[in-house]
Design a protein around this motif. Structure first.
Motif, PDB file in Angstrom:
ATOM      1  N   ASP A  74       0.791  -1.232   0.000  1.00  0.00           N
ATOM      2  CA  ASP A  74       0.000   0.000   0.000  1.00  0.00           C
ATOM      3  C   ASP A  74       0.825   1.285   0.000  1.00  0.00           C
ATOM      4  N   GLU A  75       2.159   1.187  -0.135  1.00  0.00           N
ATOM      5  CA  GLU A  75       2.937   2.407  -0.314  1.00  0.00           C
ATOM      6  C   GLU A  75       2.747   2.895  -1.747  1.00  0.00           C
ATOM      7  N   ARG A  76       2.853   4.216  -1.925  1.00  0.00           N
ATOM      8  CA  ARG A  76       2.535   4.812  -3.213  1.00  0.00           C
ATOM      9  C   ARG A  76       3.781   4.968  -4.090  1.00  0.00           C
ATOM     10  N   VAL A  77       3.594   4.677  -5.376  1.00  0.00           N
ATOM     11  CA  VAL A  77       4.652   4.836  -6.374  1.00  0.00           C
ATOM     12  C   VAL A  77       4.110   5.696  -7.513  1.00  0.00           C
ATOM     13  N   SER A  78       4.763   6.828  -7.745  1.00  0.00           N
ATOM     14  CA  SER A  78       4.344   7.716  -8.832  1.00  0.00           C
ATOM     15  C   SER A  78       4.877   7.199 -10.167  1.00  0.00           C
ATOM     16  N   ILE A  79       4.014   7.194 -11.185  1.00  0.00           N
ATOM     17  CA  ILE A  79       4.431   6.856 -12.553  1.00  0.00           C
ATOM     18  C   ILE A  79       4.203   8.091 -13.416  1.00  0.00           C
ATOM     19  N   MET A  80       5.319   8.657 -13.894  1.00  0.00           N
ATOM     20  CA  MET A  80       5.276   9.916 -14.654  1.00  0.00           C
ATOM     21  C   MET A  80       5.853   9.660 -16.044  1.00  0.00           C
ATOM     22  N   LEU A  81       5.044   8.994 -16.881  1.00  0.00           N
ATOM     23  CA  LEU A  81       5.517   8.547 -18.186  1.00  0.00           C
ATOM     24  C   LEU A  81       4.478   8.794 -19.281  1.00  0.00           C
ATOM     25  N   VAL A 102       0.336   5.897  -8.437  1.00  0.00           N
ATOM     26  CA  VAL A 102      -0.082   7.302  -8.466  1.00  0.00           C
ATOM     27  C   VAL A 102       0.193   7.801  -9.878  1.00  0.00           C
ATOM     28  N   GLN A 103      -0.867   8.004 -10.650  1.00  0.00           N
ATOM     29  CA  GLN A 103      -0.692   8.459 -12.033  1.00  0.00           C
ATOM     30  C   GLN A 103      -0.320   9.945 -12.031  1.00  0.00           C
ATOM     31  N   THR A 104       0.803  10.270 -12.674  1.00  0.00           N
ATOM     32  CA  THR A 104       1.324  11.635 -12.664  1.00  0.00           C
ATOM     33  C   THR A 104       1.549  12.104 -14.097  1.00  0.00           C
ATOM     34  N   ASN A 105       0.976  13.233 -14.419  1.00  0.00           N
ATOM     35  CA  ASN A 105       1.056  13.779 -15.768  1.00  0.00           C
ATOM     36  C   ASN A 105       2.492  14.233 -16.063  1.00  0.00           C
ATOM     37  N   PRO A 106       3.124  13.725 -17.143  1.00  0.00           N
ATOM     38  CA  PRO A 106       4.496  14.139 -17.462  1.00  0.00           C
ATOM     39  C   PRO A 106       4.631  15.628 -17.779  1.00  0.00           C
ATOM     40  N   LEU A 107       3.497  16.289 -18.032  1.00  0.00           N
ATOM     41  CA  LEU A 107       3.549  17.726 -18.327  1.00  0.00           C
ATOM     42  C   LEU A 107       3.603  18.580 -17.064  1.00  0.00           C
ATOM     43  N   TYR A 108       3.426  17.966 -15.915  1.00  0.00           N
ATOM     44  CA  TYR A 108       3.402  18.741 -14.670  1.00  0.00           C
ATOM     45  C   TYR A 108       4.696  19.533 -14.480  1.00  0.00           C
ATOM     46  N   MET A 109       4.530  20.767 -14.025  1.00  0.00           N
ATOM     47  CA  MET A 109       5.676  21.586 -13.642  1.00  0.00           C
ATOM     48  C   MET A 109       5.955  21.343 -12.150  1.00  0.00           C
ATOM     49  N   ALA A 205      -9.838  -7.279  -3.037  1.00  0.00           N
ATOM     50  CA  ALA A 205     -10.119  -6.507  -4.247  1.00  0.00           C
ATOM     51  C   ALA A 205     -11.157  -5.411  -4.020  1.00  0.00           C
ATOM     52  N   LYS A 206     -12.108  -5.672  -3.134  1.00  0.00           N
ATOM     53  CA  LYS A 206     -13.176  -4.695  -2.892  1.00  0.00           C
ATOM     54  C   LYS A 206     -12.679  -3.490  -2.095  1.00  0.00           C
ATOM     55  N   GLU A 207     -11.725  -3.729  -1.179  1.00  0.00           N
ATOM     56  CA  GLU A 207     -11.293  -2.679  -0.264  1.00  0.00           C
ATOM     57  C   GLU A 207      -9.937  -2.075  -0.596  1.00  0.00           C
ATOM     58  N   ASP A 208      -9.027  -2.879  -1.142  1.00  0.00           N
ATOM     59  CA  ASP A 208      -7.652  -2.410  -1.335  1.00  0.00           C
ATOM     60  C   ASP A 208      -7.540  -1.481  -2.541  1.00  0.00           C
ATOM     61  N   VAL A 209      -6.884  -0.357  -2.321  1.00  0.00           N
ATOM     62  CA  VAL A 209      -6.722   0.654  -3.370  1.00  0.00           C
ATOM     63  C   VAL A 209      -5.600   0.228  -4.317  1.00  0.00           C
ATOM     64  N   ALA A 210      -5.873   0.289  -5.613  1.00  0.00           N
ATOM     65  CA  ALA A 210      -4.863  -0.013  -6.639  1.00  0.00           C
ATOM     66  C   ALA A 210      -4.257   1.269  -7.190  1.00  0.00           C
ATOM     67  N   LEU A 211      -5.048   2.351  -7.182  1.00  0.00           N
ATOM     68  CA  LEU A 211      -4.668   3.553  -7.928  1.00  0.00           C
ATOM     69  C   LEU A 211      -5.138   4.823  -7.230  1.00  0.00           C
ATOM     70  N   LEU A 212      -4.271   5.823  -7.208  1.00  0.00           N
ATOM     71  CA  LEU A 212      -4.684   7.191  -6.873  1.00  0.00           C
ATOM     72  C   LEU A 212      -4.689   7.975  -8.179  1.00  0.00           C
ATOM     73  N   GLN A 213      -5.869   8.374  -8.607  1.00  0.00           N
ATOM     74  CA  GLN A 213      -6.028   9.127  -9.856  1.00  0.00           C
ATOM     75  C   GLN A 213      -6.383  10.558  -9.473  1.00  0.00           C
TER      76      GLN A 213
END
Length: 562
Positions: A74-81, A102-109, A205-213
C-alpha cells in the motif's frame, strides 16, 4: 432510492444487465493473459514489439526490485511517463509489488509535482530521463527517496535506438545521463536482472486501493481518487460486455489516449491486458503519425477524444490514408459534435459513439450503443451493473422524464473516496450514490443528456482544467489585483482557457508577459490562451466574481459574430 431503468429494454441480447467479474486483483489479469497468450504481441511501440510473456516477466522484475528497495504493501509509487512499454510494465509492476499506483502527468511543472508527491506521500517515482532534472528537485521538497529513470530509446528497435540521441539534439531536447546507483536507478539495468521472485500480498479486491487518480475541483487543489482493484476490474469488464462484437485475443487498440488519464488507462491499457488485445502505443498525439499508424498497423479499436478525431478529419492528406480497419470507437473526455461523429464514420466505415464518465467512476458510466439503437447528442445509457438517476433540484428525489437535475450514479466502479479527504468524500457520495456535479436529463427511453456543469471545470482538448488552480498562480503575479478564469467556447478544443484580469492601479501589462509567467508555473495545457484586461469584474452583492456571466458574454459574442 427507487430507480427506474427504462434503458434496460434497449439493451441488445448480447449485453447482460449485470456484468460478472472475478474477485481478483487487477495484476492477476496480466498473469492470466501471459498464460493464455504467451507469444502473442501485447505492445507495439514505434516498431518494437513485446509479447504478453515479456510484459509479465518484466513487470515482475520491476516488482522484485521495488520490494528490494523496501516498498511495503500500500505504499505509493508515482508513474510519470507518456504512453510507452515502460508505462505498462511500471503500472503492473507496482501492483505486483503490493504498491499503489499514483498516475502523474508528465507535463506537470514543479509546483504541481511537489503538491501531488507530498499529498500522496510517494517515496518512489518512475519517470523519463528527460524529466529527471525537474523530478530530482523533488527530493528536497517531498518525501521522495528513489527515482527510477527510463529513456524512450530503451524500447526502440534497432537502429532507431541508436539514432534517438541525435534526434533529441536536433530537436534541442536535453540529453540526460543518469548513473545507476544509490537513490537513482536505471530502468534498463533493472530489466537485465534475472530475479522475478515477488513476495505476494493478500489483496482484498473490494477494499484495497490499486490507484490514486488525481482530479481537480472547484475547492482548490487536486484530490486523489482512490480506485480499488474491484473498481478497475469492474469497469473494464463492463467495457468488454459493451463491446460484445470484439474478439478475445484478436483486436488491436490504438493507444493515443494517455495512460495517466483514467480513460486511456481503462479503455486501452487495462482492457487490452484483460482481453489479450495488442496495444499500438504512440507517445504523443500527432495527426500525421496517427494516420500513418492506422494505415500501416490496422488497429480495430480507437478510443479517443473529440479533438483527436477533429484533427484527423481536418488533416490535408486525410484521403491518402486507409482508415478502414477501425471498427469501433468510444469517444470520451468532452462532448462529441454530431458532425464529427458522422464524418468519422463515413471515413472509416466503423462506429464512433459518445460516452460519459469521470475519474471517480473508473471512469465510464454511460455510453451509446455501438451496434444498435443510439441517439445523437446523448451520452447514451448506463453501462451494465450501473444505476443512474437525475436528482431534482427542487426535491432532491428522482426527477421526471426530461426534467433537469444533477446526474448521480451507482455501481461497482464508483471510487472508495478521496485520499485523506473524508469530508469531501461525504459531500459527493451519499448512500452509495456518486453526485457527479453535472446537470442533465433523461428521456422516456432512458437516454441521458448533459446540459451543463455545476462545477466550473473546463474541458479543453480532452484535458480537465480547473480555474481555481490557474487563478491561484496568476494571483501570484505582482501586478494582479483580481483575476477570474473561465472556459469559453472553442470549435476545435471544445473549450479554451481565458483569463480576465484587473491590474493594480497604475500598472500596465501585456498578454505576453502573463503567458511567460504562467508557463513557468503550469503545464502547457492549463495556460490561458486568451487574456483580457478589464477595469472591473462582474460580481454578486457579496463580492463573489460571476464567472458564469463572463461565459455567457462570450457565447453572446460568438452568436452575434455568426
Amino acid at each position: 432510492m427507487e430507480v427506474q431503468k427504462p434503458w434496460l429494454h434497449l439493451y441488445p441480447d448480447e449485453i447482460p444487465h449485470y456484468t460478472e467479474f472475478d474477485n481478483l486483483p487487477l495484476q492477476a489479469y496480466l498473469t492470466k493473459a501471459a498464460d493464455e497468450f504467451p507469444a502473442k504481441t501485447a505492445i507495439h511501440f514505434l516498431g518494437k514489439e513485446l509479447t504478453f510473456r515479456e510484459v509479465h516477466e518484466q513487470s515482475l522484475k520491476l516488482a522484485a526490485y521495488l520490494q528490494e528497495l523496501g516498498l511495503k504493501k500500500d505504499e505509493r509509487v508515482s508513474i510519470m511517463l507518456p504512453n510507452c512499454p515502460q508505462a505498462v510494465i511500471a503500472y503492473y509492476g507496482v501492483l505486483f509489488a503490493g504498491g499503489i499506483v499514483v498516475q502523474t502527468n508528465p507535463l506537470y511543472m514543479e509546483r504541481e509535482l511537489e503538491y501531488q508527491l507530498n499529498d500522496s506521500d510517494a517515496k518512489y517515482i518512475i519517470t523519463l530521463d528527460l524529466l529527471y532534472p525537474r523530478v530530482s528537485k523533488m527530493k528536497a521538497l517531498t518525501g521522495l527517496e528513489h527515482i527510477i529513470a527510463t529513456s524512450i530509446k530503451d524500447y526502440l528497435p534497432f537502429p532507431k535506438n541508436l539514432l534517438y540521441p541525435f534526434v533529441q539534439k536536433k530537436q534541442n531536447q536535453i540529453v540526460v545521463k543518469i548513473e545507476h546507483g544509490g537513490h537513482t536507478h536505471q530502468f534498463k539495468e533493472i530489466m537485465k536482472r534475472e530475479n522475478t521472485e515477488v513476495e505476494v500480498f493478500e489483496v482484498n479486491a473490494k477494499e484495497d486501493v490499486a490507484l490514486l487518480q488525481y482530479t481537480g475541483g472547484t475547492t482548490g487543489f487536486p484530490k486523489g481518487v482512490m480506485l480499488t482493484h474491484e473498481n478497475l476490474v469492474a469497469n473494464t469488464s463492463m467495457c468488454t460486455s459493451w463491446m460484445y462484437q470484439c474478439r478475445r485475443g484478436e483486436e488491436s487498440v490504438l493507444g493515443i489516449l494517455p495512460f495517466f488519464h483514467v480513460y486511456g488507462m481503462t479503455a486501452v491499457m487495462n482492457l487490452s491486458i484483460m482481453q489479450g488485445y495488442k496495444m499500438i502505443l504512440l507517445p504523443k498525439f500527432d495527426a500525421t503519425d496517427t494516420l500513418k499508424a492506422i494505415d500501416k498497423l490496422k488497429p480495430t479499436l480507437f478510443p479517443g477524444a473529440p479533438t483527436i478525431y477533429i484533427a484527423l478529419l481536418n488533416h490535408p492528406d486525410l484521403k491518402k490514408y486507409d482508415l478502414s480497419s477501425v471498427e469501433s470507437c468510444i469517444s470520451g473526455s468532452a462532448p462529441l459534435p454530431v458532425e464529427v461523429q458522422e464524418q468519422f464514420e463515413r471515413e472509416t466505415g466503423g462506429k464512433l459513439v459518445e460516452g460519459y464518465g469521470l475519474s471517480e467512476a473508473s471512469p465510464v458510466t454511460h455510453s451509446n450503443f455501438l451496434w444498435s439503437h443510439r441517439k445523437k447528442g446523448s451520452i447514451g445509457v448506463p453501462w451494465p451493473s450501473t444505476d443512474s438517476v437525475i436528482l431534482s433540484f427542487e426535491t432532491g428525489k428522482p426527477a421526471s422524464f426530461n426534467e433537469l437535475g444533477e446526474i448521480a450514479v451507482r455501481g461497482p466502479q464508483i471510487m472508495k473516496g478521496y485520499w485523506k479527504k473524508p469530508e469531501e468524500t461525504a459531500a459527493v457520495i451519499k448512500d452509495g450514490w456518486l453526485l457527479t456535479g453535472d446537470i442533465g436529463y433523461m428521456d422516456e427511453e432512458g437516454y441521458f443528456y448533459i446540459v451543463d456543469r455545476k462545477k466550473d471545470m473546463i474541458i479543453a482538448g480532452g484535458f480537465n482544467i480547473y480555474p481555481r488552480e490557474i487563478e491561484e498562480v496568476l494571483y501570484e503575479h505582482e501586478k494582479v489585483q483580481e483575476v477570474v478564469v473561465a472556459g469559453i467556447p472553442d470549435p476545435y478544443r471544445g473549450e479554451t482557457v481565458k483569463a480576465y484580469i484587473v491590474l493594480k492601479e497604475g500598472e500596465e501589462a501585456t498578454e505576453q508577459e502573463f503567458d511567460e509567467f504562467a508557463r513557468k508555473h503550469m503545464a502547457a495545457y492549463k495556460i490561458p490562451r486568451i487574456y483580457e484586461f478589464r477595469q472591473e469584474l462582474p460580481k454578486t452583492a457579496v463580492g463573489k466574481i460571476l464567472r458564469r456571466s463572463l461565459v455567457e458574454e462570450e457565447k453572446e459574442k460568438l452568436k452575434n459574430a455568426n
